[in-house]
Scaffold this active site. Structure first.
Site, short mmCIF file in Angstrom:
data_model
loop_
_atom_site.label_atom_id
_atom_site.label_comp_id
_atom_site.label_asym_id
_atom_site.label_seq_id
_atom_site.Cartn_x
_atom_site.Cartn_y
_atom_site.Cartn_z
N CYS A 2 3.77 8.02 4.37
CA CYS A 2 3.59 9.29 5.07
C CYS A 2 2.11 9.62 5.04
CB CYS A 2 4.32 10.44 4.36
SG CYS A 2 6.11 10.24 4.33
N GLY A 28 2.99 7.35 9.64
CA GLY A 28 4.36 7.80 9.85
C GLY A 28 4.57 8.23 11.28
N ASN A 102 3.47 12.75 0.11
CA ASN A 102 3.39 11.32 0.39
C ASN A 102 3.66 10.60 -0.92
OD1 ASN A 102 0.63 9.00 0.96
ND2 ASN A 102 2.80 8.69 1.27
N GLY A 103 4.69 9.78 -0.93
CA GLY A 103 5.04 9.05 -2.15
C GLY A 103 6.54 8.95 -2.29
N CYS A 236 -2.18 1.85 -5.13
CA CYS A 236 -1.34 0.86 -4.43
C CYS A 236 -2.22 -0.16 -3.69
CB CYS A 236 -0.47 1.61 -3.43
SG CYS A 236 0.33 0.54 -2.23
N TYR A 242 -2.37 -3.64 3.95
CA TYR A 242 -1.70 -3.40 5.22
C TYR A 242 -1.75 -1.95 5.71
CZ TYR A 242 2.25 -2.44 8.35
OH TYR A 242 3.02 -2.01 9.39
N SER A 283 -2.64 -5.99 12.31
CA SER A 283 -2.54 -6.05 10.84
C SER A 283 -3.37 -7.18 10.23
CB SER A 283 -1.08 -6.15 10.41
OG SER A 283 -0.46 -7.24 11.06
N ASP A 345 -2.04 -13.37 9.11
CA ASP A 345 -1.40 -12.05 9.06
C ASP A 345 -1.58 -11.49 7.65
OD1 ASP A 345 -0.16 -9.79 9.96
OD2 ASP A 345 1.77 -10.74 10.41
N ASP A 346 -1.36 -10.18 7.53
CA ASP A 346 -1.60 -9.55 6.22
C ASP A 346 -0.49 -9.81 5.22
OD1 ASP A 346 -0.03 -7.58 7.95
OD2 ASP A 346 0.21 -6.80 5.93
N CYS A 382 9.26 -1.97 -3.12
CA CYS A 382 8.42 -0.88 -3.63
C CYS A 382 9.29 0.35 -3.87
CB CYS A 382 7.35 -0.53 -2.59
SG CYS A 382 6.32 0.86 -3.08
N CYS A 439 -1.59 -0.98 -8.56
CA CYS A 439 -0.17 -1.34 -8.61
C CYS A 439 0.01 -2.53 -7.68
CB CYS A 439 0.71 -0.17 -8.15
SG CYS A 439 2.46 -0.64 -8.08
N CYS A 442 4.90 -5.06 -5.78
CA CYS A 442 5.60 -5.76 -4.69
C CYS A 442 5.30 -7.26 -4.73
CB CYS A 442 5.26 -5.15 -3.34
SG CYS A 442 3.50 -4.98 -3.00
P1 AMP Z 1 8.61 -9.71 8.70
O1 AMP Z 1 9.14 -10.14 10.01
O2 AMP Z 1 9.63 -8.86 7.96
O3 AMP Z 1 8.10 -10.85 7.84
O4 AMP Z 1 7.38 -8.72 8.97
C1 AMP Z 1 6.08 -9.02 8.65
C2 AMP Z 1 5.17 -8.13 9.46
O5 AMP Z 1 5.45 -6.75 9.17
C3 AMP Z 1 3.70 -8.35 9.14
O6 AMP Z 1 3.03 -8.51 10.39
C4 AMP Z 1 3.22 -7.08 8.47
O7 AMP Z 1 1.98 -6.66 8.98
C5 AMP Z 1 4.27 -6.06 8.79
N1 AMP Z 1 4.63 -5.23 7.61
C6 AMP Z 1 4.49 -5.51 6.31
N2 AMP Z 1 4.99 -4.52 5.54
C7 AMP Z 1 5.45 -3.59 6.38
C8 AMP Z 1 6.07 -2.31 6.20
N3 AMP Z 1 6.30 -1.83 4.98
N4 AMP Z 1 6.43 -1.63 7.32
C9 AMP Z 1 6.19 -2.12 8.54
N5 AMP Z 1 5.61 -3.30 8.77
C10 AMP Z 1 5.24 -4.04 7.71
#
Ligand code: AMP
Length: 464
Positions: A2, A28, A102-103, A236, A242, A283, A345-346, A382, A439, A442
């Site tokens: 949030c 959000g 937020n939390g 965090c 991300y 991302s 990707d992140d 998380c 933290c 995850c």
């Molecule tokens: P997935 O298909 O579940 O492996 O989604 C991975 C993608 O979701 C990556 O491109 C991340 O940037 C993005 N991502 C990672 N964590 C979250 C999150 N908590 N909410 C939304 N997107 C996320």
């Protein structure tokens, strides 16, 4: 997940909050709300949807006052519904109070059960309402003291803004999981989850609210105190990886610089012979730039993102397969054809996105696809405010990188190590040594707050 924003001492508090929330929209997208005080009354407006759609000009004009708080919500606890939109505001024996949170409060279900047994009636299913009940029961005279009494019963992650008729109160939990910063806008004080909101307003970032600090702003000015016993900080790390915007300063460092350093480190840990480095936008962008620089491989925007994809989408009757990712991303064939591609990707959560992206790159002619992830394998959910699925849905909780590579059909995969990630985070704020801890639950399963299984009834499945 949030975003929160507050302002004290500005004649256009509602408009300023509207703009601040707009800059925090990435935190959000489910609902948005503003509560304003004119010194006598609190006036709330809460809506489902995006900030730009949620408030009309007339509604903002109908919110006079020089102090306000606002919230954008992505639910990690409680269903996505208007009744759970924040800020919450109530009238109680001491007057009016509103809260933006937020939390995630990890013992909220326990506390709620006890309060309900004792006669409390809840209007929402969000964990933040528990706070209001605890505050209403506290006996202290000053609002800030009642708030602290309430929070001493709570475990979890919270960055909070409270508004009464005369005061704005900002605070962070003693471990400082989620961000919150203080800024100055001419004579007004502003508060925001991330500094990018101050940039939009041309406000100056003064500093972050410290973990465990309570900041009170009223007619007497700004004062601060630390009622909690000090704890080691646990900001965090996923905010850096991300969640936060790359143009923000959080945790004493530039998010962009952290991501670039993550990418550089990733290139050192998992080098690969390739022709181009392509980010998964947005991302993976800053990490891919770092990777490309470190590896000395050309950076190319081989995937283009549509910025008009909303959260809800009506699938047309006609069946076209693989809609999801295609709607958001398209491959640039001219760039990819015949190339050995590193795609950055992140994070990889369930692996479904990566699998579709690898297929998209191959369909566009990529000869090899090497997936690089600028964080370690996400193995644990998380409980402190980031929306992650349950363990069984996290592919890395039960599969090795090699198995994941087979599933997403890439030629190779490389995740950043936990040590590499932490070194990159530290390198982005030199001099900020071991006393600042993060933290990383995850990625490691090392939860900084003990929790008893069964108390986390609020965990819900990821919605995107
Ligand atoms: P997935 O298909 O579940 O492996 O989604 C991975 C993608 O979701 C990556 O491109 C991340 O940037 C993005 N991502 C990672 N964590 C979250 C999150 N908590 N909410 C939304 N997107 C996320």
């Amino acid at each position: 997940m949030c975003g929160i924003f507050g302002v004290f001492g500005h004649p256009e508090a509602a408009n300023i909050t509207y703009l601040g929330l707009h800059a925090l929209q990435h935190r959000g997208q489910e609902s948005a709300g503003i509560v304003v005080s004119d010194g006598d009354h609190l006036r709330p407006v809460r809506k489902m949807g995006l900030v730009a759609d949620a408030f009309t000009r007339d509604e903002l004009a109908g919110l006079p006052g020089h102090m306000a708080i606002g919230h954008v919500r992505y639910s990690t606890s409680g269903e996505s519904a208007l009744k759970n939109a924040q800020p919450f505001s109530v009238e109680y024996v001491h007057g009016a109070i509103a809260v933006a949170h937020n939390g995630n409060l990890v013992n909220a279900s326990d506390l709620r059960r006890k309060l309900e047994m004792d006669g409390s009636i809840f209007q929402t299913t969000s964990d933040s309402e528990v706070l209001i009940h605890l505050i209403a029961r506290a006996r202290e005279l000053e609002t800030e003291h009642r708030i602290v009494t309430a929070l001493k019963q709570v475990e979890g992650a919270y960055s909070l803004l409270f508004l009464t008729e005369h005061k704005l109160i900002a605070m962070r939990d003693p471990m400082g999981f989620r961000p919150l910063a203080i800024g100055r806008l001419k004579d007004a004080f502003v508060f925001a989850s991330e500094s990018c909101a101050f940039d939009l307003l041309e406000a100056e970032l003064i500093r972050e609210v410290e973990p465990g600090e309570v900041v009170i702003v009223d007619a007497k000015g700004l004062r601060t105190y630390r009622p909690f016993s000090p704890e080691p900080t646990r900001f965090c790390v996923f905010e850096h990886v991300y969640f936060a915007r790359p143009d923000s300063m959080i945790d004493g460092r530039s998010v962009y610089r952290v991501r670039e350093a993550l990418g550089r480190r990733l290139a050192k840990e998992h080098p690969v012979d390739a022709d181009i480095v392509v980010p998964v936008p947005d991302s993976g962008t800053a990490a891919a730039i770092g990777f490309a620089r470190q590896a000395d491989i050309p950076y190319e925007m081989g995937l283009i993102r549509s910025h008009y994809v909303g959260r809800t989408f009506i699938e047309p009757q006609q069946s076209i397969r693989h809609f999801g990712v295609k709607l958001k991303l398209n491959a640039v064939k001219e760039i990819l054809n015949g190339k050995r591609v590193v795609v950055v990707d992140d994070s990889l959560v369930r692996g479904t996105t990566s699998r579709k992206i690898v297929k998209m790159l191959r369909d566009a002619g990529a000869r090899e696809v090497h997936l690089r992830i600028s964080s370690p394998p996400t193995t644990h959910p998380c409980f402190y405010g980031i929306d992650t699925p349950t363990r069984s849905e996290l592919i890395a909780s039960s599969h090795s990188p090699e198995e994941i590579a087979r599933y997403v059909t890439c030629d190779s995969i490389g995740y950043l190590s936990v040590e590499g990630m932490m070194e990159a985070v530290r390198a982005a704020a030199p001099g900020d040594g071991a006393e600042r801890r993060h933290c990383d639950a995850c990625f490691t399963g090392k939860y900084p707050i003990e929790f008893r299984p069964g108390t986390i009834s609020s965990l819900k499945r990821v919605v995107n």
